[in-house]
Write an enzyme that holds these catalytic residues in place. Structure first.
Site, PDB file in Angstrom:
ATOM      1  N   GLU A   8      -1.920  -0.371  15.896  1.00 44.58           N
ATOM      2  CA  GLU A   8      -0.733   0.490  15.852  1.00 44.58           C
ATOM      3  C   GLU A   8      -0.873   1.884  16.472  1.00 44.58           C
ATOM      4  OE1 GLU A   8      -1.940  -0.986  13.005  1.00 44.58           O
ATOM      5  OE2 GLU A   8      -0.536  -2.667  12.930  1.00 44.58           O
ATOM      6  N   GLY A  63      -4.447   3.412   8.054  1.00 47.41           N
ATOM      7  CA  GLY A  63      -4.565   1.960   8.139  1.00 47.41           C
ATOM      8  C   GLY A  63      -6.004   1.510   8.178  1.00 47.41           C
ATOM      9  N   ARG A  78       0.839  -1.193   0.000  1.00 46.40           N
ATOM     10  CA  ARG A  78       0.000   0.000   0.000  1.00 46.40           C
ATOM     11  C   ARG A  78       0.880   1.250   0.000  1.00 46.40           C
ATOM     12  NH1 ARG A  78      -4.662  -0.923   3.602  1.00 46.40           N
ATOM     13  NH2 ARG A  78      -5.633  -1.793   1.763  1.00 46.40           N
ATOM     14  N   ASP A 110     -13.480  -4.106   8.379  1.00 44.22           N
ATOM     15  CA  ASP A 110     -14.322  -5.222   8.814  1.00 44.22           C
ATOM     16  C   ASP A 110     -15.083  -4.822  10.073  1.00 44.22           C
ATOM     17  OD1 ASP A 110     -11.196  -5.892   9.255  1.00 44.22           O
ATOM     18  OD2 ASP A 110     -12.299  -6.295  11.098  1.00 44.22           O
TER      19      ASP A 110
HETATM   20  N1  HPA Z   1      -8.589  -6.067  14.998  1.00 41.03           N
HETATM   21  C1  HPA Z   1      -7.369  -5.573  15.034  1.00 41.03           C
HETATM   22  N2  HPA Z   1      -6.825  -4.944  14.010  1.00 41.03           N
HETATM   23  C2  HPA Z   1      -7.550  -4.806  12.902  1.00 41.03           C
HETATM   24  C3  HPA Z   1      -8.830  -5.318  12.800  1.00 41.03           C
HETATM   25  C4  HPA Z   1      -9.366  -5.970  13.906  1.00 41.03           C
HETATM   26  O1  HPA Z   1     -10.498  -6.436  13.883  1.00 41.03           O
HETATM   27  N3  HPA Z   1      -9.286  -5.026  11.554  1.00 41.03           N
HETATM   28  C5  HPA Z   1      -8.301  -4.367  10.912  1.00 41.03           C
HETATM   29  N4  HPA Z   1      -7.253  -4.225  11.725  1.00 41.03           N
END
Ligand code: HPA
Length: 250
Positions: A195, A99, A34, A218
């Site tokens: 992070e 991120g 990325r 997500d």
């Molecule tokens: N948990 C931790 N870090 C992440 C998640 C998650 O569900 N999704 C994207 N980064």
């Protein structure tokens, strides 16, 4: 060589860049690919400045101002190394993490943007830096305000929900503790990632400024998740907000 002469600076243990190779303003995604894509599509005249361990860094410009991008890798230990070396040895002033995160409450949807106004963490980091104190891990107010303003002034067609609030920086991606997520959510936590707390702790220790602008990839409650392709387009909004914040008052 006499005792008074030191060896020329050829990089840090984790960055192969020469002095001046990084701009004072840095975008920081987790994923090295990325970072390359941001360099190719978002920065003008970008050139690669480091590739140690596959952690790619590039420097170019954005709206005529020098700007770099460097991947952080995943997790607090990794981001802490790169952020420390940028602030301490390369004269970097600002790092904005771009991120992904997993949403906690139903009010935060996949593709939304979360700007982290604070980072809770289960990492020892908040306790080991100042004896007897649990540090508040927070972003630069100037960057936070600039990012909030940038989100508000986006063109209506580009505008999606932007949330500003605390995130949970987890030390364990596959943490299976629903009660912990419930307790964090009741206290206003918007999303989980890995992070931001490390970046905020390093920035405060090194006298730099930091912020995390996250795209929800997500949902921890519904299980909904973006496909790889959807992640790329969804990501552009966070990138624009992050870059505008980096340029605040420059
Ligand atoms: N948990 C931790 N870090 C992440 C998640 C998650 O569900 N999704 C994207 N980064």
């Amino acid at each position: 060589m006499s005792d008074h002469e030191s060896a020329p600076f050829t990089g840090t243990p984790h960055l192969a860049a020469a002095p001046g190779d990084f701009a004072p303003l840095v975008l920081m995604p987790g994923d090295p690919r990325r970072a390359r894509r941001i360099a190719e599509t978002f920065l003008a005249d970008a050139r690669q400045v480091t590739d140690v361990r596959g952690i790619l860094g590039y420097t170019g410009s954005h709206r005529g101002v020098p700007m770099s991008v460097l991947a952080s890798g995943m997790g607090i230990p990794s981001v802490s190394i790169y952020a420390t070396e940028l602030f301490r040895y390369y004269g970097v002033r600002r790092i904005v993490r771009v991120g992904t995160a997993g949403a906690l409450p139903e009010s935060v949807a996949v593709r939304d943007v979360v700007i982290a106004s604070a980072a809770h963490t289960d990492s020892s980091l908040s306790r080991i830096l100042v004896d007897g104190v649990t540090l508040s891990l927070a972003p630069s107010y100037r960057l936070l305000r600039a990012a909030a303003d940038a989100a508000e002034s986006e063109k209506p067609a580009d505008r999606g929900a932007v949330h500003i609030g605390p995130v949970f920086t987890s030390d364990h991606f596959y943490l299976d503790r629903p009660a912990l997520f419930d307790a964090l959510q009741r206290r206003g936590t918007l999303a989980a990632e890995m992070e931001a707390a490390g970046l905020y702790a390093v920035a405060s220790a090194e006298g730099g400024e930091a912020l995390a602008v996250l795209t929800v990839s997500d949902h921890l409650r519904t299980g909904e998740a973006l496909t790889a392709g959807q992640r790329e387009t969804g990501f552009d909004r966070a990138l624009r907000i992050a870059a505008t914040a980096l340029l605040a008052d420059v």
